[in-house]
Design a protein around this motif. Sequence first.
Motif, mmCIF file in Angstrom:
data_model
loop_
_atom_site.group_PDB
_atom_site.id
_atom_site.type_symbol
_atom_site.label_atom_id
_atom_site.label_comp_id
_atom_site.label_asym_id
_atom_site.label_seq_id
_atom_site.Cartn_x
_atom_site.Cartn_y
_atom_site.Cartn_z
ATOM 1 N N THR A 54 2.509 1.808 -3.678
ATOM 2 C CA THR A 54 1.659 1.900 -4.867
ATOM 3 C C THR A 54 0.739 3.103 -4.726
ATOM 4 O O THR A 54 0.392 3.498 -3.618
ATOM 5 N N PRO A 55 0.334 3.688 -5.846
ATOM 6 C CA PRO A 55 -0.620 4.801 -5.768
ATOM 7 C C PRO A 55 -1.986 4.294 -5.288
ATOM 8 O O PRO A 55 -2.405 3.209 -5.701
ATOM 9 N N THR A 56 -2.648 5.059 -4.432
ATOM 10 C CA THR A 56 -3.939 4.575 -3.920
ATOM 11 C C THR A 56 -4.958 4.352 -5.028
ATOM 12 O O THR A 56 -5.857 3.535 -4.867
ATOM 13 N N ALA A 116 0.830 -1.210 0.000
ATOM 14 C CA ALA A 116 0.000 0.000 0.000
ATOM 15 C C ALA A 116 0.865 1.260 0.000
ATOM 16 O O ALA A 116 0.513 2.275 -0.622
ATOM 17 N N TRP A 117 2.022 1.207 0.674
ATOM 18 C CA TRP A 117 2.890 2.380 0.767
ATOM 19 C C TRP A 117 3.529 2.698 -0.578
ATOM 20 O O TRP A 117 3.658 3.865 -0.951
#
Lengths: 206, 206, 206
Positions: free
Chosen positions: C85-87, C82-83
């Motif tokens: 990769t783009p949300t 999650a950190w």
Amino acid sequence: MISAHALPTLPPAADLAGIAVFALSGALLAAQLRQTFVTMVFFALVTGVGGGTVRDLLIGAPVFWVRDPWVAPVCLTTALVAWFTPTRWWEGRFLEWADAVGLAAYAVIGSAKALAWGVEPVPAWMMGVITGCVGGIIRDVLAGRPSILMRPELYVTAAALSAAVCIGGTVAGLPGALVWPLAAFAGFALRGAALARGIALPGYRG
Amino acid sequence: MISAHALPTLPPAADLAGIAVFALSGALLAAQLRQTFVTMVFFALVTGVGGGTVRDLLIGAPVFWVRDPWVAPVCLTTALVAWFTPTRWWEGRFLEWADAVGLAAYAVIGSAKALAWGVEPVPAWMMGVITGCVGGIIRDVLAGRPSILMRPELYVTAAALSAAVCIGGTVAGLPGALVWPLAAFAGFALRGAALARGIALPGYRG
Amino acid sequence: MISAHALPTLPPAADLAGIAVFALSGALLAAQLRQTFVTMVFFALVTGVGGGTVRDLLIGAPVFWVRDPWVAPVCLTTALVAWFTPTRWWEGRFLEWADAVGLAAYAVIGSAKALAWGVEPVPAWMMGVITGCVGGIIRDVLAGRPSILMRPELYVTAAALSAAVCIGGTVAGLPGALVWPLAAFAGFALRGAALARGIALPGYRG
């Protein structure tokens, strides 16, 4: 249930002093919020023993303060001291630095206790973080204010560093007498740098 | 694990009635907030059994309602009653007085159970307070409103009085048949005085 | 302690995938709130394992992830993903549908585990709901936002349906191979209808 890993124990007076520092930070938050004495006792207890309580429940150990004749009275006495002294005695940096010592020490104790109870390394690391931080998080949730978890300060991170050094050294087979002080110092140094220079972690930027 | 201290037990119907009163206060908060039936059940359960659950986890006893065939259905039924009746039936003072009875009774039951499980007196006293108050505190945190813990009303204090009389009398060797009703009455009288005359504790003034 | 009821087990990869979906929803909330990586790990862990943890504490089982070498690293890895990769990769409907699968599957697993540990039917049904929903509720309380419990969406209700079918079928003596998939499908279908058509439960109208 108990593995071959040894368990670091603080001298009893140092252990109770650590709990008292955490309990004091809870009692002082209640004082700031102009709460009553009963609420102050509740906050002192939750903050002083909350992290270790959650750890003990998770690893299946008896909750450390329930059968101990000293821990709960220390939290109670701390609340009494906070009630009868002016908060300015406790303001300023003394309490923050005492809290930094406690944070690092309890992160080490918590992760070492989890290893000693046979917990796997990654969850044991998390137990160290929980022991150091969860009391303060419950305190903040009860008070309805944003917890340390949601602030960018290096707080949870310092506990994570201490616990990681403790787990890493123990798994590598180094003796506890070497690993435990080193682990506690690493976390304390990081937290100290954050206090002295206002260092913060970057937030997610997408 | 079990010490020689005796355990007060309410007649089963009185015990379930006490849980129902707490559960009803949870269900009515959900009704006030215009929540759905499912949320109402959740609130009834958390408020009805939350305090005793935390106590049982802390003292290492099996959680009382999980293996009981009646407690959870009583909470469910209470939520059904709250859903199908107008809230004004329950408003006004009846519920507050019923809650005062439950608060005092559960503070006594909780502290006596902790003593019976071999907990030291000061933590056992805190177990009584937890049994009486924590269900309502969790309910308020979940609802996002300031909990009873943060209000100056004599609520937590009444539980603390009942638990203290119970612990003090038991440690002094007095018979339970004398101590338990006296302890419950003391807390109920204090809570009743707070309800009737709006007595509150002073806040911290620095 | 263990009764004759069988316990459904997901294939290990499917089980870890389910935990990862819940953990991802926690990590993404931390990302939305522009939190640090450490907070993101904390949220991933709490959301991924919170429901099952509360269930295991309540039924007296060892907490499932503490002695497992994989679950905590999966939550940690999810936070790393999650950190970095783009949300927007994760926004939109994919995550909601994956969460709906996890919700239904864990409601079934939780209620079946409770039955297998000898819990009575009504509390066992509640254990299913707790396993599916409580991780998300703790996540929302820590973030200081209104939890899914307080929103009228059919979320807790879908878990309640899956758990009810599972308990009902098992108590009626039907084989697990029939009951478990049917129960999971029922909850998933209800949650899916809520997602596709915005169906919500009515609130209390007094």
